[in-house]
Design a protein around this motif. Sequence first.
Motif, PDB file in Angstrom:
ATOM      1  N   GLN A   4       0.838  -1.203   0.000  1.00 45.00           N
ATOM      2  CA  GLN A   4       0.000   0.000   0.000  1.00 45.00           C
ATOM      3  C   GLN A   4       0.871   1.251   0.000  1.00 45.00           C
ATOM      4  O   GLN A   4       0.575   2.224  -0.682  1.00 45.00           O
ATOM      5  CB  GLN A   4      -0.929  -0.008   1.215  1.00 45.00           C
ATOM      6  N   LYS A   7       2.161   1.691  -3.440  1.00 46.12           N
ATOM      7  CA  LYS A   7       1.086   2.162  -4.322  1.00 46.12           C
ATOM      8  C   LYS A   7       0.846   3.654  -4.137  1.00 46.12           C
ATOM      9  O   LYS A   7       0.675   4.385  -5.103  1.00 46.12           O
ATOM     10  CB  LYS A   7      -0.205   1.389  -4.071  1.00 46.12           C
ATOM     11  N   SER A   8       0.842   4.110  -2.880  1.00 46.89           N
ATOM     12  CA  SER A   8       0.613   5.542  -2.638  1.00 46.89           C
ATOM     13  C   SER A   8       1.787   6.366  -3.167  1.00 46.89           C
ATOM     14  O   SER A   8       1.582   7.432  -3.751  1.00 46.89           O
ATOM     15  CB  SER A   8       0.373   5.826  -1.157  1.00 46.89           C
ATOM     16  N   LEU A  10       3.658   5.511  -5.663  1.00 44.20           N
ATOM     17  CA  LEU A  10       3.514   5.429  -7.107  1.00 44.20           C
ATOM     18  C   LEU A  10       2.498   6.454  -7.603  1.00 44.20           C
ATOM     19  O   LEU A  10       2.740   7.169  -8.573  1.00 44.20           O
ATOM     20  CB  LEU A  10       3.089   4.016  -7.507  1.00 44.20           C
ATOM     21  N   GLU A  11       1.375   6.553  -6.901  1.00 37.68           N
ATOM     22  CA  GLU A  11       0.339   7.522  -7.283  1.00 37.68           C
ATOM     23  C   GLU A  11       0.857   8.950  -7.155  1.00 37.68           C
ATOM     24  O   GLU A  11       0.607   9.789  -8.009  1.00 37.68           O
ATOM     25  CB  GLU A  11      -0.920   7.335  -6.424  1.00 37.68           C
ATOM     26  N   ARG A  12       1.600   9.223  -6.062  1.00 33.51           N
ATOM     27  CA  ARG A  12       2.166  10.559  -5.890  1.00 33.51           C
ATOM     28  C   ARG A  12       3.150  10.873  -7.008  1.00 33.51           C
ATOM     29  O   ARG A  12       3.142  11.971  -7.560  1.00 33.51           O
ATOM     30  CB  ARG A  12       2.874  10.661  -4.535  1.00 33.51           C
ATOM     31  N   SER A  13       3.970   9.911  -7.364  1.00 35.11           N
ATOM     32  CA  SER A  13       4.937  10.116  -8.445  1.00 35.11           C
ATOM     33  C   SER A  13       4.223  10.355  -9.765  1.00 35.11           C
ATOM     34  O   SER A  13       4.611  11.236 -10.538  1.00 35.11           O
ATOM     35  CB  SER A  13       5.861   8.899  -8.578  1.00 35.11           C
ATOM     36  N   ARG A  14       3.178   9.590 -10.028  1.00 34.13           N
ATOM     37  CA  ARG A  14       2.406   9.788 -11.266  1.00 34.13           C
ATOM     38  C   ARG A  14       1.792  11.180 -11.291  1.00 34.13           C
ATOM     39  O   ARG A  14       1.830  11.874 -12.307  1.00 34.13           O
ATOM     40  CB  ARG A  14       1.284   8.756 -11.379  1.00 34.13           C
ATOM     41  N   SER A  15       1.240  11.596 -10.170  1.00 33.45           N
ATOM     42  CA  SER A  15       0.615  12.916 -10.085  1.00 33.45           C
ATOM     43  C   SER A  15       1.640  14.013 -10.337  1.00 33.45           C
ATOM     44  O   SER A  15       1.394  14.937 -11.111  1.00 33.45           O
ATOM     45  CB  SER A  15      -0.026  13.087  -8.711  1.00 33.45           C
ATOM     46  N   GLU A  18       2.570  14.065 -14.006  1.00 27.88           N
ATOM     47  CA  GLU A  18       1.529  14.694 -14.827  1.00 27.88           C
ATOM     48  C   GLU A  18       1.542  16.206 -14.665  1.00 27.88           C
ATOM     49  O   GLU A  18       1.432  16.943 -15.639  1.00 27.88           O
ATOM     50  CB  GLU A  18       0.159  14.127 -14.456  1.00 27.88           C
ATOM     51  N   TYR A 100      10.558   6.448 -10.233  1.00 27.05           N
ATOM     52  CA  TYR A 100       9.328   5.692 -10.447  1.00 27.05           C
ATOM     53  C   TYR A 100       9.644   4.313 -11.020  1.00 27.05           C
ATOM     54  O   TYR A 100       9.142   3.296 -10.533  1.00 27.05           O
ATOM     55  CB  TYR A 100       8.422   6.492 -11.386  1.00 27.05           C
TER      56      TYR A 100
END
Length: 135
Positions: A4, A7-8, A10-15, A18, A100
């Motif tokens: 988890q 995953k969080s 990863l989401e922060r890195s994606r954000s 972007e 990432y």
Amino acid sequence: ADCQKYKSNLERSRSQCEKLSDKLKQTESHLMRLLTKRRNDLNRNINNSRESRVNADCIQHDLVGLSGFAAAGEEVKSIKFLLEKTVSDRVTLSIYRQSYESKIVEHGKLMQSIAKEVRKLKKRKRAYQSLDQHD
């Protein structure tokens, strides 16, 4: 819990990736507008300078040219700043991308390790259950 956490992250890195991509696109479009404006201004100045020569208004033309150089200097500073910012953003984006990718690889290795441990546990559980049945 670790999964988890990754995953969080990863989401922060994606954000962040972007957001930086969007900012880069905005900066590039701004630079293109500045470039187009500068080209138009140069074309206007060339046309104006031809008319000035025809009118024999050399002194006035030199004064306009000097103020144009001052404005151009500020514009160059602005463009230089934007280019440095763009390069900095791209470097940051590249660093985030590498981070990432390394986290993705680490996540994959962890998932394989977890799967291997689960297989071992299932094997031991079956062995334990077979021992119980024989007793």
